[in-house]
Design a protein around this motif. Structure first.
Motif, PDB file in Angstrom:
ATOM      1  N   GLY A  60      -7.056   2.527  -4.324  1.00  0.00           N
ATOM      2  CA  GLY A  60      -6.035   2.674  -3.299  1.00  0.00           C
ATOM      3  C   GLY A  60      -4.679   3.052  -3.855  1.00  0.00           C
ATOM      4  O   GLY A  60      -4.438   3.039  -5.066  1.00  0.00           O
ATOM      5  N   ASN A  98      -1.651  -2.112   5.301  1.00  0.00           N
ATOM      6  CA  ASN A  98      -2.758  -1.563   6.067  1.00  0.00           C
ATOM      7  C   ASN A  98      -3.221  -2.597   7.089  1.00  0.00           C
ATOM      8  O   ASN A  98      -3.184  -3.801   6.832  1.00  0.00           O
ATOM      9  N   GLU A 115       0.808  -1.223   0.000  1.00  0.00           N
ATOM     10  CA  GLU A 115       0.000   0.000   0.000  1.00  0.00           C
ATOM     11  C   GLU A 115       0.842   1.275   0.000  1.00  0.00           C
ATOM     12  O   GLU A 115       0.569   2.225  -0.731  1.00  0.00           O
ATOM     13  N   ARG A 170      -8.393  -5.743   3.714  1.00  0.00           N
ATOM     14  CA  ARG A 170      -9.155  -5.425   2.497  1.00  0.00           C
ATOM     15  C   ARG A 170      -8.622  -4.185   1.784  1.00  0.00           C
ATOM     16  O   ARG A 170      -9.056  -3.874   0.683  1.00  0.00           O
ATOM     17  N   GLU A 171      -7.671  -3.470   2.414  1.00  0.00           N
ATOM     18  CA  GLU A 171      -7.236  -2.200   1.847  1.00  0.00           C
ATOM     19  C   GLU A 171      -5.775  -2.222   1.390  1.00  0.00           C
ATOM     20  O   GLU A 171      -5.126  -1.186   1.333  1.00  0.00           O
ATOM     21  N   ASN A 217      -6.110  -3.142   7.895  1.00  0.00           N
ATOM     22  CA  ASN A 217      -7.288  -3.773   7.304  1.00  0.00           C
ATOM     23  C   ASN A 217      -6.865  -4.498   6.034  1.00  0.00           C
ATOM     24  O   ASN A 217      -6.455  -3.869   5.057  1.00  0.00           O
ATOM     25  N   PRO A 220     -10.199   2.937   0.941  1.00  0.00           N
ATOM     26  CA  PRO A 220     -10.749   2.811   2.291  1.00  0.00           C
ATOM     27  C   PRO A 220     -11.952   1.882   2.406  1.00  0.00           C
ATOM     28  O   PRO A 220     -12.236   1.383   3.493  1.00  0.00           O
ATOM     29  N   THR A 221     -12.660   1.662   1.303  1.00  0.00           N
ATOM     30  CA  THR A 221     -13.805   0.737   1.352  1.00  0.00           C
ATOM     31  C   THR A 221     -13.476  -0.600   0.716  1.00  0.00           C
ATOM     32  O   THR A 221     -14.356  -1.439   0.533  1.00  0.00           O
ATOM     33  N   GLY A 222     -12.206  -0.808   0.355  1.00  0.00           N
ATOM     34  CA  GLY A 222     -11.793  -2.072  -0.212  1.00  0.00           C
ATOM     35  C   GLY A 222     -12.075  -2.227  -1.687  1.00  0.00           C
ATOM     36  O   GLY A 222     -11.939  -3.324  -2.244  1.00  0.00           O
ATOM     37  N   ARG A 260      -6.216  -0.944  -3.049  1.00  0.00           N
ATOM     38  CA  ARG A 260      -7.613  -0.998  -2.591  1.00  0.00           C
ATOM     39  C   ARG A 260      -7.841   0.128  -1.586  1.00  0.00           C
ATOM     40  O   ARG A 260      -7.125   0.253  -0.598  1.00  0.00           O
ATOM     41  N   ASP A 290      -7.715   6.759  -1.811  1.00  0.00           N
ATOM     42  CA  ASP A 290      -6.480   6.925  -1.049  1.00  0.00           C
ATOM     43  C   ASP A 290      -5.669   8.116  -1.534  1.00  0.00           C
ATOM     44  O   ASP A 290      -5.601   8.402  -2.738  1.00  0.00           O
TER      45      ASP A 290
END
Length: 297
Positions: free
Chosen positions: A213, A179, A146, A183-184, A181, A206-208, A204, A164
């Motif tokens: 991202g 991250n 990321e 998913r991100e 998370n 913030p909401t995946g 990806r 992002d």
């Protein structure tokens, strides 16, 4: 008394004349002169420059000394030379620390400038890459995640979707981080164009959602030239941040990925250790992008 003084003066004059007549001398001397020239208002550095001059002094029989200076420029010429050399030094410094970007083919081009091996389309490099969601992806000598340690993930406001962004400074040594998370982070998907298949790397948000991202790229070895191929969906520009191995910033560029897919980035010192990328675009559109080509030279 006056007569004695006149006689003494006459003898002194004769003695001085004889001395000067027998002492016709040429003095040749090489000297290094250090000239401290005041800098222009927009230049803060003080520079010393050496000017080599030859000074010739002749004492002639008629006792009239003459001094000739050769190879000594005028004050205006000296100032001009000093200013020119300062500007050239600053130009060289700028050139060494900046990234030169070259745009490749248009929106319908395939691959990365089609002049080198695209590792994202080479079976040898991608055969062991896991498809789907990943924290860190390794393709050959290149790793993707990321962002870099020290960078702060930000979320763009006032746009459709959550996208992002990146701010802050990378730490030393330059290191990828993920991250919290899962998913991100990064998604890997198959990408095929004109009967040629490879993989696409997507960040990806913030909401995946795939492509929204940021993406950090870390090279095993420092690079002088990196070529990237993008595919944009709603993104107008990719913000490119280039880093040295110690995390210091080399440069930041915005490249238009709406009108061109392929870009080549060069650094004369060959010190590109990593690149961080995020996208920007129209507030009324999703900002998505994917990397489908990467060449190292």
């Amino acid at each position: 008394m006056i007569g004695d003084n006149n006689k003494l003066l006459k003898h002194l004059t004769i003695a001085l004349t004889v001395l000067l007549s027998s002492a016709t001398t040429e003095i040749s001397k090489n000297s290094n002169l250090r000239i401290k020239q005041p800098s222009p208002k927009n230049i803060t550095d003080v520079h010393d420059f050496k000017l080599t001059s030859r000074v010739i002094a002749n004492i002639t029989k008629d006792a009239r000394p003459s001094i000739n200076f050769t190879n000594i420029p005028s004050i205006s010429d000296t100032y001009k030379n000093v200013t020119t050399r300062i500007e050239m030094k600053k130009l060289r410094r700028r050139t060494k620390s900046s990234i030169i970007a070259t745009r490749g083919g248009g929106r319908n081009s395939i691959g990365v400038l089609e002049t080198c091996t695209n590792i994202l389309q080479t079976p040898y490099f991608i055969k062991n890459v896991q498809m789907g969601s990943n924290n860190i992806v390794r393709v050959g000598s290149v790793k993707f995640s990321e962002r870099f340690d020290g960078q702060v993930q930000t979320v763009a406001r006032g746009v459709i979707g959550l996208i992002d962004g990146l701010s802050g400074r990378a730490t030393s040594p330059l290191t990828l981080v993920t991250n919290y998370n899962k998913r991100e982070n990064i998604r890997v998907a198959e990408h095929c164009e004109k009967n040629k298949c490879g993989i696409a790397i997507m960040g990806r948000g913030p909401t995946g959602i795939d492509g929204t991202g940021s993406v950090g790229i870390l090279f095993r070895n420092d690079q002088s030239k990196v070529q990237l191929s993008f595919r944009a969906d709603g993104s107008n520009k990719a913000v490119m941040m280039f880093f040295r191995r110690d995390g210091t910033n080399i440069g930041k560029l915005k490249v238009d990925i709406a009108i061109a897919n392929d870009y080549s980035f060069e650094h004369v010192e060959g010190a590109i250790a990593g690149i961080a990328i995020y996208s920007i675009g129209d507030a009324l559109k999703w900002h998505k992008f994917r990397l489908v080509g990467l060449c190292l030279q």
